[in-house]
Design a protein around this motif. Structure first.
Motif, short mmCIF file in Angstrom:
data_model
loop_
_atom_site.label_atom_id
_atom_site.label_comp_id
_atom_site.label_asym_id
_atom_site.label_seq_id
_atom_site.Cartn_x
_atom_site.Cartn_y
_atom_site.Cartn_z
N HIS A 124 93.10 -9.03 45.76
CA HIS A 124 93.12 -7.95 46.74
C HIS A 124 94.42 -7.87 47.56
O HIS A 124 94.99 -6.79 47.74
CB HIS A 124 91.91 -8.08 47.66
CG HIS A 124 91.76 -6.96 48.62
ND1 HIS A 124 91.53 -5.66 48.21
CD2 HIS A 124 91.83 -6.90 49.97
CE1 HIS A 124 91.46 -4.87 49.26
NE2 HIS A 124 91.64 -5.59 50.35
N HIS A 128 97.29 -5.01 47.88
CA HIS A 128 97.86 -4.47 49.12
C HIS A 128 99.39 -4.58 49.10
O HIS A 128 100.11 -3.62 49.40
CB HIS A 128 97.34 -5.24 50.34
CG HIS A 128 96.06 -4.69 50.91
ND1 HIS A 128 95.87 -3.36 51.18
CD2 HIS A 128 94.91 -5.32 51.31
CE1 HIS A 128 94.66 -3.19 51.70
NE2 HIS A 128 94.06 -4.35 51.79
N ASP A 147 94.52 -7.61 56.78
CA ASP A 147 93.35 -6.72 56.78
C ASP A 147 92.14 -7.45 57.35
O ASP A 147 92.30 -8.50 57.99
CB ASP A 147 93.10 -6.16 55.37
CG ASP A 147 92.58 -7.18 54.38
OD1 ASP A 147 92.51 -8.38 54.73
OD2 ASP A 147 92.22 -6.79 53.25
N ASP A 334 92.09 -0.08 52.28
CA ASP A 334 91.70 -0.41 50.90
C ASP A 334 91.90 0.73 49.91
O ASP A 334 92.10 0.48 48.72
CB ASP A 334 90.24 -0.90 50.87
CG ASP A 334 90.15 -2.32 51.37
OD1 ASP A 334 91.20 -2.88 51.75
OD2 ASP A 334 89.04 -2.88 51.38
FE FE2 Z 1 91.89 -4.82 52.33
#
Ligand code: FE2
Length: 586
Positions: A124, A128, A147, A334
């Protein structure tokens, strides 16, 4: 070669499509389903992406997914075991979603898309990082991603060089700057993953002085920050790691009262808490960024993750760190990782050199003049058509100057949470009553929230104290800067209580029609600045289609809709019976 990037099942589901390493389409699912922050499988967004290129799923070489679901599930299990039996309820309630959807992503993708190729799962925070670095103008840059949480990571930094990304260090769940911001957002009675920006807007009403703020020292007890920006939360103040709530009793005691009820008034205590949170947030960000600079010695920095939408903090980065240049993915949350996952596959896994720089956010659906005319005719909507673009601009500028509220619907829909002149509501920034007019007639927003100014980039330094040269993220409304003292009273509708403005700058090549309209308005008013707010009512996604735009105008006090070359007055058409105020949500 087509690569499809997908993010979904958490919040802000989205899809993005690359053609030979060029980003050709991207959109969030919410715009199609009309459900804000829709997290469901983005079938509508995917279909839009495919249709935009006239292809089917058979033409897709790879699908890139924005996280590793099994790793995330491992975190959930470990969280559950650690907090058992307190975590039982929330664990059990989340299981059906995991079993039916989140752990079956390849099957779902193959079934829903009738796709037979490979699905690649990208970590993830790498997604990003890629969403920002690989589409930035920098051949080399330091990278910071912050995040709520990905699989385990909540904060990461590293360096990008060419088509390679190397994340060097990370901070892991449950320690999370994003979740701290969200927990205080929840404490103040706002919705998480949605209203963090409202807390940011509330902050300047409170005490923003570190020496005298009553809540700054208190919030510093909640987070232990080291000189290198690494941090740990005192978990006694939170319950999000085992409940579906965020603040604990201990946090309520620290902040002198219970969790605030939704929609409550915002007394000075709440304002001071929001202010203290923003101060702590900036402390941590600047310490981290200074450390990242020391580690990378790179003069360019790119940011992503939800915390990169903190435009107030962003506007101070270049002054508080040695970085000289900054770039931020406009869809930093996201949704943007669908872009990142796809580019990571194309550039970093397959090893293709980078050949795309994201210069604007106009990546969504567009509608031709013929399609719009058909919509107007079929619905017997009265309109005027302007064949000459100059005349359209002159006429619209005059309408805005006469203090009418304009729904502006032109070209491809924006990518990311901000309206940037494709699906915008535009009005006169010089009118002191305009904030009130917009709130009463259209937006029904909390009174403390500011409206944003838009200015052509070549005029920005006359009115705003921007960094120079003006960083590109200003074009995505991601940097808040002070409005110069002498102009604050002249553009009261966009001047926040602390004299700042969350401006958007426009370069002509990004959106010539929008640019020319702002200039034309300047000829009439003497100040080439408009109010730009998103084309929707509160709680609704930004409009996508001509129907959405028309419905929004007819149900609100928007006076006129300028859609492509067509000008449609609300007063000329029968009003819908629905009452937008009733539908305004959080
Ligand atoms: Fe995220």
């Amino acid at each position: 070669m087509y690569i499809l990037g997908i993010s979904c099942y958490y919040h802000d589901a989205a899809a993005a499509l690359l053609k030979d390493g060029i980003l050709v389409a991207a959109a969030e699912e919410e715009r199609f389903t009309r459900k804000k922050h829709d997290s469901s499988f983005p079938i509508n967004a995917i279909n839009y992406c495919l249709k935009s290129q006239n292809i089917t799923s058979k033409d897709i070489k790879y699908v890139a997914f924005y996280e590793k679901p099994f790793l995330k599930f491992e975190r959930l299990l470990s969280q559950h075991l650690e907090m058992f039996p307190l975590s039982m309820k929330v664990f059990l309630s989340s299981l059906p979603n995991w079993i039916n959807e989140k752990l079956r992503v390849p099957k779902i993708i193959k079934k829903k898309l009738k796709y037979r190729g490979d699905v690649l799962f990208i970590d993830h925070h790498l997604a990003h990082a890629a969403s920002s670095f690989l589409v930035s103008p920098f051949p080399e840059a330091a990278i910071l991603t912050v995040d709520g949480v990905g699989e385990w990571t909540t904060t990461a930094y590293g360096i990008g060089k060419g088509n390679d990304i190397h994340l060097m260090k990370e901070i892991r769940f449950p320690h999370s700057l994003g979740l701290l911001y969200s927990a205080i957002t929840a404490y103040l009675g706002f919705s998480v993953n949605n209203s963090e920006y409202k807390v940011m807007g509330l902050a300047p009403y409170g005490n923003m002085n570190r020496q005298t703020s009553p809540y700054y020292p208190k919030l510093k007890k909640v987070i232990d920050v080291k000189e290198d920006g690494s941090y740990r939360l005192d978990l006694g103040y939170f319950v999000y790691h085992y409940k579906q709530k965020m603040p604990s009793e201990k946090l309520c005691q620290l902040l002198d009262g219970p969790v605030v009820k939704k929609g409550a008034e915002m007394p000075s205590r709440h304002q001071d808490i929001a202010a203290a949170l923003q101060l702590v947030f900036e402390d941590v960000m600047f310490k981290m960024l200074n450390h990242v600079y020391q580690e990378t010695k790179c003069k360019n920095v790119v940011l992503a993750g939800g915390c990169a939408l903190n435009s107030v903090g962003n506007g101070k980065i270049l002054q508080n760190t040695p970085f000289e240049n900054i770039w931020i993915q406009p869809n930093a949350t996201d949704g943007g990782t669908s872009i990142g996952a796809a580019f990571y596959v194309y550039n970093s896994i397959l090893g293709h050199p980078r050949k795309y720089v994201q210069q604007d956010a106009y990546l969504g659906p567009q509608f031709s003049s013929t399609e719009i005319k058909k919509f107007l005719e079929e619905n017997k909507i009265k309109y005027t058509s302007f064949e000459n673009q100059k005349e359209l601009i002159k006429n619209t500028a005059k309408i805005i100057h006469n203090n009418h509220v304009v729904g502006w619907f032109q070209g491809r829909m924006e990518w990311g949470p901000r309206a940037l002149g494709a699906r915008s509501i535009l009005s006169n920034a010089c009118n002191p009553d305009m904030k009130e007019i917009l709130n009463v007639k259209v937006k029904h927003r909390e009174k403390f929230r500011p409206f944003a100014p838009v200015v052509c980039e070549d005029d920005a330094l006359k009115y705003f104290e921007c960094d120079t040269p003006i960083p590109e993220p200003t074009g995505f409304m991601l940097m808040v800067y002070p409005i110069k003292k002498e102009w604050q009273t002249k553009i009261p509708a966009v001047t926040h209580v602390d004299g700042s403005g969350r401006l958007q700058t426009v370069r002509r090549h990004q959106n010539p029609l929008y640019y020319d309209l702002i200039k034309e308005f300047g000829k009439l008013s003497g100040i080439p600045i408009l109010i730009n707010t998103s084309f929707n009512i509160r709680g609704e996604p930004i409009v996508c289609t001509p129907y959405d735009a028309y419905k929004c105008m007819m149900g609100t006090g928007i006076d006129v809709l300028v859609m492509d070359k067509y000008v449609i007055w609300r007063k000329d058409n029968p009003q819908h019976r629905w009452d937008s105020e009733k539908y305004a949500e959080d």
